[in-house]
Motif scaffolding. Structure first.
Motif, mmCIF file in Angstrom:
data_model
loop_
_atom_site.group_PDB
_atom_site.id
_atom_site.type_symbol
_atom_site.label_atom_id
_atom_site.label_comp_id
_atom_site.label_asym_id
_atom_site.label_seq_id
_atom_site.Cartn_x
_atom_site.Cartn_y
_atom_site.Cartn_z
ATOM 1 N N ILE A 51 0.840 -1.201 0.000
ATOM 2 C CA ILE A 51 0.000 0.000 0.000
ATOM 3 C C ILE A 51 0.871 1.246 0.000
ATOM 4 N N ASP A 52 1.912 1.253 0.827
ATOM 5 C CA ASP A 52 2.803 2.409 0.885
ATOM 6 C C ASP A 52 3.477 2.648 -0.463
ATOM 7 N N ARG A 53 3.985 1.573 -1.090
ATOM 8 C CA ARG A 53 4.648 1.720 -2.392
ATOM 9 C C ARG A 53 3.675 2.213 -3.458
ATOM 10 N N ALA A 54 2.441 1.716 -3.405
ATOM 11 C CA ALA A 54 1.451 2.120 -4.408
ATOM 12 C C ALA A 54 1.136 3.610 -4.310
ATOM 13 N N VAL A 55 0.938 4.107 -3.099
ATOM 14 C CA VAL A 55 0.630 5.533 -2.925
ATOM 15 C C VAL A 55 1.819 6.388 -3.365
ATOM 16 N N GLN A 56 3.030 5.946 -3.028
ATOM 17 C CA GLN A 56 4.221 6.684 -3.454
ATOM 18 C C GLN A 56 4.284 6.762 -4.978
ATOM 19 N N THR A 57 3.985 5.647 -5.641
ATOM 20 C CA THR A 57 4.030 5.615 -7.104
ATOM 21 C C THR A 57 2.956 6.514 -7.710
ATOM 22 N N MET A 58 1.766 6.486 -7.130
ATOM 23 C CA MET A 58 0.685 7.328 -7.628
ATOM 24 C C MET A 58 1.086 8.801 -7.596
ATOM 25 N N VAL A 59 1.653 9.231 -6.475
ATOM 26 C CA VAL A 59 2.032 10.633 -6.334
ATOM 27 C C VAL A 59 3.177 10.971 -7.286
ATOM 28 N N SER A 60 4.130 10.044 -7.433
ATOM 29 C CA SER A 60 5.259 10.319 -8.329
ATOM 30 C C SER A 60 4.803 10.493 -9.769
ATOM 31 N N LYS A 61 3.721 9.826 -10.146
ATOM 32 C CA LYS A 61 3.202 9.971 -11.506
ATOM 33 C C LYS A 61 2.594 11.352 -11.738
ATOM 34 N N THR A 62 2.187 12.025 -10.676
ATOM 35 C CA THR A 62 1.635 13.373 -10.824
ATOM 36 C C THR A 62 2.724 14.433 -10.871
ATOM 37 N N VAL A 63 3.909 14.122 -10.354
ATOM 38 C CA VAL A 63 5.000 15.080 -10.288
ATOM 39 C C VAL A 63 6.132 14.541 -11.146
ATOM 40 N N ASN A 64 5.993 14.643 -12.443
ATOM 41 C CA ASN A 64 6.959 14.066 -13.394
ATOM 42 C C ASN A 64 7.663 15.187 -14.129
#
Length: 432
Positions: A414-427
């Motif tokens: 869950i932690d990795r998924a949320v981190q990835t989601m946010v990183s996709k918004t800040v590219n």
């Protein structure tokens, strides 16, 4: 004697050496020239890289300021950067560069082509005074600098389930339930297991999601380019933190999120909650200016849509009078009417359509509904059956693209998924 003279060959070595000396000298001198030219070419390539990156950065800045002539300004700046660096390369003359920039889909693309003359030294003997050097460089950069990120977090009763099998077993042993019953419309409103399970150190799904969101928020650049809003939802949507560039404030607000204990809020109503969110959202922009931010909605839920319980009317002993507490729930097909108390079903992916139509990128995180071992519950049985795959399909279809759907089971996932989601918004990465 004349015959002896004619037959004498001893001077031929000197003659042949003299004839061979010129090409040997050219070869040796040419190697020196080409070594120098290779270094000059490498330096020109570095100048070209610096020029195109300067142009892209200037273009991004001009776009942020809303300048209509951003392209010509940036191309000139990139050209100056190339010329300045090329002028420091000894011996090179006639340097010139052409820069072209373009913008498509929020991505800036740039190319630089250059030409220069490199003088020779030894090769001049052969009439080659200069060598023409040509090269190019290209890069891309995200032009989308402004973004609005809406976190939507499920705080319904089902998010009170133990985060792991071990947590569920500990809860079962302590309070006789693997879910922290905490919603006010339960048949016995006095039953509140949340404090009890927290006292034994059990971790709930809501705890894991809350921490993951807080950790991800802490990594968002606090440069004024990102606005964040925090929403919770159960039967309806509640804005916990309105849209703001105050990242620290968003983290603080997220820390306060917990299971709902409001009357009529124990269920999970995707239809009504996402409709409320859509009504709050303005149309998303291209991200090039503060007034036209790109829009993202990050939805974290166990994907179990269920209605609130019936509850017993005041002053009337059960089971003589029950009252439906949720007029906004839309019964889907298929659905399961568990225990004659509430509906359980997969959410309808169409609930996300209006938000996506406004230009928002939807990302969904399905925190898999872990089912306790050895516990009978009709809701659990429904999720074990056909409802489970249907819930996954709904969350996949709700997302704007297949790679914007995330499935996680363990707290680490869950932690990795949320981190990835946010990183996709800040590219904001560069490529060469």
């Amino acid at each position: 004697m004349r015959r002896s003279f004619l037959q004498n060959r001893r001077g031929g070595v000197a003659i042949f050496f003299g004839l061979a000396l010129m090409p040997l000298a050219l070869m040796a001198g040419g190697a020196v020239d080409f070594s120098q030219i290779s270094r000059q070419k490498s330096a020109l390539n570095q100048a070209a890289d610096a020029g195109v990156l300067t142009a892209l950065k200037e273009a991004r800045e001009q776009l942020k300021q809303g300048k209509p002539d951003w392209q010509s300004i940036a191309e000139k700046q990139g050209g100056k950067a190339f010329t300045n660096n090329a002028s420091k390369i000894g011996g090179v003359s006639g340097t010139g560069a052409t820069i072209n920039l373009s913008l498509s889909g929020g991505v800036l693309s740039g190319s630089l082509n250059y030409a220069a003359n490199a003088p020779t030294h030894f090769l001049r003997i052969a009439g080659l005074n200069t060598i023409n050097l040509k090269g190019s460089a290209s890069a891309t950069m995200s032009a989308a600098q402004y973004r609005d990120i809406h976190f939507v977090i499920d705080v319904s009763a089902s998010m009170g389930i133990g985060a792991t099998k071990a947590d569920q077993q500990a809860m079962q042993n302590s309070v006789g339930c693997a879910v922290a019953c905490h919603h006010a419309e339960a048949a016995d409103p006095a039953t509140d297991n949340l404090a009890a399970v927290r006292a034994i150190g059990a971790t709930l799904r809501i705890d894991v999601v809350r921490k993951a969101v807080m950790d991800a928020l802490a990594k968002i650049p606090n440069d004024g380019s990102t606005r964040v809003a925090i929403h919770s939802f159960s039967n309806s949507l509640k804005t916990v933190f309105p849209l703001s560039t105050n990242i620290a404030g968003a983290i603080s607000a997220t820390q306060s999120i917990d299971l709902t204990n409001e009357n009529g809020q124990g269920g999970t109503n995707f239809h009504y909650s996402l409709n409320q969110l859509n009504n709050l959202l303005a149309s998303a922009g291209n991200g090039l200016t503060a007034s036209q931010p790109r829009g993202f909605v990050l939805l974290a839920t166990d994907a179990v849509e269920d209605s609130s319980l019936f509850f017993y009317a005041d002053g009337v002993a059960p089971p003589f009078a029950r009252q439906w507490v949720e007029p906004n729930f839309v019964v889907g097909n298929p659905s399961y009417f568990a225990w004659g108390l509430h509906y359980v079903q997969a959410p309808d992916a169409a609930n996300c359509s209006a938000i996506k139509a406004k230009g928002y990128t939807m990302m969904t995180l399905e925190t898999e509904y872990l089912i306790p071992d050895g516990v009978y519950n009709p809701t659990f049985d429904a999720v074990r059956g056909d409802m489970g795959p249907a819930m996954t399909k709904s969350m996949t279809d709700c997302a704007s693209a297949p790679d914007y759907y995330f499935h996680a089971e363990s707290p680490q996932e869950i932690d990795r998924a949320v981190q990835t989601m946010v990183s996709k918004t800040v590219n904001l990465s560069l490529t060469h």
